[in-house]
Design a protein around this motif. Structure first.
Motif, PDB file in Angstrom:
ATOM      1  N   PHE A 235      -2.286  16.110  11.850  1.00  0.00           N
ATOM      2  CA  PHE A 235      -1.240  15.287  10.886  1.00  0.00           C
ATOM      3  C   PHE A 235      -2.455  14.494  10.580  1.00  0.00           C
ATOM      4  CE2 PHE A 235       2.483  15.573  14.413  1.00  0.00           C
ATOM      5  CZ  PHE A 235       3.181  16.240  13.837  1.00  0.00           C
ATOM      6  N   VAL A 236      -2.006  13.958   8.922  1.00  0.00           N
ATOM      7  CA  VAL A 236      -3.208  13.459   8.094  1.00  0.00           C
ATOM      8  C   VAL A 236      -2.709  12.638   7.444  1.00  0.00           C
ATOM      9  CG1 VAL A 236      -3.945  13.557   5.934  1.00  0.00           C
ATOM     10  CG2 VAL A 236      -4.072  15.681   7.474  1.00  0.00           C
ATOM     11  N   VAL A 237      -2.687  10.883   7.325  1.00  0.00           N
ATOM     12  CA  VAL A 237      -2.431   9.774   6.511  1.00  0.00           C
ATOM     13  C   VAL A 237      -2.843  10.052   5.755  1.00  0.00           C
ATOM     14  CG1 VAL A 237      -2.044   6.988   6.470  1.00  0.00           C
ATOM     15  CG2 VAL A 237      -1.486   8.982   8.672  1.00  0.00           C
ATOM     16  N   GLU A 238      -2.850   9.797   4.366  1.00  0.00           N
ATOM     17  CA  GLU A 238      -3.623  10.057   3.353  1.00  0.00           C
ATOM     18  C   GLU A 238      -3.210   8.628   2.023  1.00  0.00           C
ATOM     19  OE1 GLU A 238      -2.964  12.665  -0.482  1.00  0.00           O
ATOM     20  OE2 GLU A 238      -5.013  13.792   0.902  1.00  0.00           O
ATOM     21  N   SER A 239      -4.060   7.941   1.615  1.00  0.00           N
ATOM     22  CA  SER A 239      -4.053   6.331   1.310  1.00  0.00           C
ATOM     23  C   SER A 239      -5.810   5.564   1.085  1.00  0.00           C
ATOM     24  CB  SER A 239      -3.209   6.026   2.028  1.00  0.00           C
ATOM     25  OG  SER A 239      -3.257   4.116   1.334  1.00  0.00           O
ATOM     26  N   GLU A 240      -5.709   5.770  -0.272  1.00  0.00           N
ATOM     27  CA  GLU A 240      -6.919   5.214  -0.253  1.00  0.00           C
ATOM     28  C   GLU A 240      -7.390   3.475   0.225  1.00  0.00           C
ATOM     29  OE1 GLU A 240      -9.826   3.837  -4.279  1.00  0.00           O
ATOM     30  OE2 GLU A 240      -7.630   5.023  -4.378  1.00  0.00           O
ATOM     31  N   ALA A 241      -5.871   2.626   0.159  1.00  0.00           N
ATOM     32  CA  ALA A 241      -6.740   1.562   0.620  1.00  0.00           C
ATOM     33  C   ALA A 241      -6.548   1.446   1.854  1.00  0.00           C
ATOM     34  CB  ALA A 241      -5.324   0.411  -0.059  1.00  0.00           C
ATOM     35  N   ILE A 242      -6.163   1.875   2.877  1.00  0.00           N
ATOM     36  CA  ILE A 242      -6.160   2.282   4.200  1.00  0.00           C
ATOM     37  C   ILE A 242      -7.593   3.004   5.020  1.00  0.00           C
ATOM     38  CG2 ILE A 242      -5.416   3.333   6.184  1.00  0.00           C
ATOM     39  CD1 ILE A 242      -2.117   3.501   5.023  1.00  0.00           C
ATOM     40  N   GLU A 243      -7.626   3.825   4.056  1.00  0.00           N
ATOM     41  CA  GLU A 243      -9.401   4.995   3.938  1.00  0.00           C
ATOM     42  C   GLU A 243     -10.196   3.695   3.936  1.00  0.00           C
ATOM     43  OE1 GLU A 243      -9.650   8.286   2.579  1.00  0.00           O
ATOM     44  OE2 GLU A 243      -7.406   9.273   2.658  1.00  0.00           O
ATOM     45  N   SER A 244     -10.250   2.706   3.099  1.00  0.00           N
ATOM     46  CA  SER A 244     -10.765   1.987   2.453  1.00  0.00           C
ATOM     47  C   SER A 244     -11.185   1.157   4.473  1.00  0.00           C
ATOM     48  CB  SER A 244     -10.794   1.301   1.354  1.00  0.00           C
ATOM     49  OG  SER A 244     -11.190   0.623   1.146  1.00  0.00           O
ATOM     50  N   ALA A 245     -10.280   0.469   4.272  1.00  0.00           N
ATOM     51  CA  ALA A 245      -9.963  -0.843   5.519  1.00  0.00           C
ATOM     52  C   ALA A 245     -10.791  -0.133   6.977  1.00  0.00           C
ATOM     53  CB  ALA A 245      -7.957  -0.291   5.865  1.00  0.00           C
TER      54      ALA A 245
ATOM     55  N   THR B 124       0.720  -1.113   0.469  1.00  0.00           N
ATOM     56  CA  THR B 124       0.147  -0.011   0.255  1.00  0.00           C
ATOM     57  C   THR B 124       1.039   1.528   0.034  1.00  0.00           C
ATOM     58  OG1 THR B 124      -1.708  -1.460   1.279  1.00  0.00           O
ATOM     59  CG2 THR B 124      -1.960   0.704   1.419  1.00  0.00           C
ATOM     60  N   THR B 125       0.899   1.998  -0.969  1.00  0.00           N
ATOM     61  CA  THR B 125       1.309   3.477  -0.987  1.00  0.00           C
ATOM     62  C   THR B 125       0.770   4.593   0.129  1.00  0.00           C
ATOM     63  OG1 THR B 125       0.047   4.034  -2.542  1.00  0.00           O
ATOM     64  CG2 THR B 125       2.520   3.109  -3.344  1.00  0.00           C
TER      65      THR B 125
END
Length: 440
Positions: A373-383, A362-363
């Motif tokens: 702080f913000v973590v931006e990732s489509e896969a992580i947000e979906s998980a 996952t990127t």
């Protein structure tokens, strides 16, 4: 009322949630986990129904949402999947993604189907998370959200023969005398503002569908006048009958009219230049029409040497040449057996199927925003949407997954410390540099 364009919203059903449950049989001490998985959400499916002719229904109902899957059940029983939502559409409908303007499908045949929004997967129950190290997990997943999107539906009339030409050249009158159609006829431009269809009986058991299409003017390929509202229907017809006012009743040159209309067709879609075309020289009962026809033929012979056009002199008033025109149209149809289509149906739901979270590559991107702080990732947000945040075990499992991905290391590098707020999608957590990682 004829409706040939509509914008609608579709959403697949959400997956059902998995549950936490344990075996409770009388003679089974220390029963293990028995929480079942949630059921899959329903898909939204478009199905062609040849009994429909317009998009009128979509004028009143614009939102289509499939049902969500059933929750998991005890004793290892899975929740039932939801039924798919079938949406009936007329043949000739082109489905376009409103965000990307990508053509999703061109549906022309009765019974043809395409899935436009897939339902979400059901969440896993706690029996799926049992391991030797944790034989009784208090972990379950929420169901995956269904796919959603805005779509534009465009109806292109499914006609065998299309009548094209400038306004007031006699297209509607011609259709009215060769079929039972009753189009509006008037002595002013754009009397016809929507396509009219009629079934033409040629004789000898032959028949075809003819469409009287709204009048075309110069600049239509750019949307001038009725523009694209007209041209999308021409694109579907198998044979073109180009009606020309040979009497020049509006003091326009018949040949220049013919050239301008053909230029608009080609500018809109170059493939229309290859479509069989018959020139109907109309209003031959009027004075000077015969002279104009001879001049038209002479200029056509000089400039259109690369292609031969059949010219049929007709009069909608006296019905001169009408039967000959119908015979030639029927003969031309024999050389074009199939209706031209824009695109074949394809799987376009763009559903992303992720592997087990701990194993997928996952990127992600981390950055500072205001005081947090913000973590931006489509896969992580979906998980994270699938994590049951009421379960301590589930939250810790998610924290371990994030740590293995290197998210905590990346946050520390940009200055994250204990107690700082970290946002992932719609969720906010407190960051800790210990084994717990995140606290809600």
């Amino acid at each position: 009322m004829f409706v040939d364009k509509a914008k609608i919203f579709v959403k697949g059903g959400d997956g059902g949630d998995g549950i936490v449950s344990y075996r409770r049989e009388k003679y089974v001490p220390n029963g293990g986990p028995a929480g079942g998985d949630g059921g899959k959400g329903g898909d939204v499916i478009f199905r062609v129904d040849e009994g429909l002719r317009t998009l009128m229904d979509f004028r009143y109902q614009k939102h289509f949402k499939a049902q969500r899957g059933e929750k998991g059940k005890p004793k290892g029983m899975h929740g039932a999947g939801a039924e798919d939502m079938i949406v009936r559409i007329p043949p000739g409908t082109v489905v376009i993604d409103d965000d990307t303007q990508e053509i999703i499908a061109d549906l022309t045949r009765h019974g043809q189907e395409v899935v436009v929004a897939r339902g979400g997967r059901g969440g896993r129950g706690n029996m799926r998370f049992a391991t030797p190290n944790n034989p009784a997990p208090e972990i379950s997943e929420n169901g995956e959200e269904g796919h959603e999107r805005w779509l534009v539906l465009e109806l292109k009339v499914m006609a065998d023969v299309g009548l094209v030409g400038f306004p007031s050249v006699g297209k509607s009158t011609l259709l009215s005398i060769v079929s039972s159609a009753k189009p509006k006829i008037g002595a002013y431009h754009f009397t016809t503002i929507t396509p009219n269809l009629g079934v033409v009986d040629v004789g000898d058991g032959q028949s075809f569908v003819m469409a009287d299409l709204p009048g075309l003017i110069e600049g239509a390929h750019e949307g001038v006048g009725l523009g694209h509202e007209f041209l999308r229907h021409v694109e579907r017809t198998r044979v073109i009958i180009h009606v020309v006012d040979m009497a020049a009743t509006e003091e326009r040159d018949p040949y220049e009219d013919w050239v301008k209309i053909n230029e608009e067709l080609v500018l809109y879609n170059p493939k229309l230049a290859e479509r069989p075309q018959i020139i109907a020289a109309n209003k031959m009962d009027m004075p000077e029409a015969a002279e104009h026809l001879e001049a038209f033929k002479a200029r056509l012979a000089e400039t259109a040497s690369d292609r031969e056009y059949e010219i049929v002199p007709i009069s909608s008033l006296t019905k001169e040449g009408i039967q000959e025109l119908l015979y030639k149209a029927a003969k031309a149809l024999e050389s074009v057996p199939d209706a031209p289509a824009v695109e074949e149906v394809k799987d376009v739901t763009e559903r992303k199927v992720y592997k087990h979270e701990a194993r997928q590559e996952t990127t992600f991107r981390v950055y500072k925003e205001n005081e947090g702080f913000v973590v931006e990732s489509e896969a992580i947000e979906s998980a994270i949407k699938r994590v049951n945040l009421n379960s301590y075990d589930a939250v810790m499992r998610f924290a371990r997954m994030m740590r293995k991905m290197g998210v905590d290391t990346a946050l520390r590098k940009i200055g994250a410390k204990d107690g700082d707020t970290v946002r992932i999608g719609d969720f906010a957590f407190e960051f800790f540099e210990g084994s717990d990682y995140f606290h809600e």
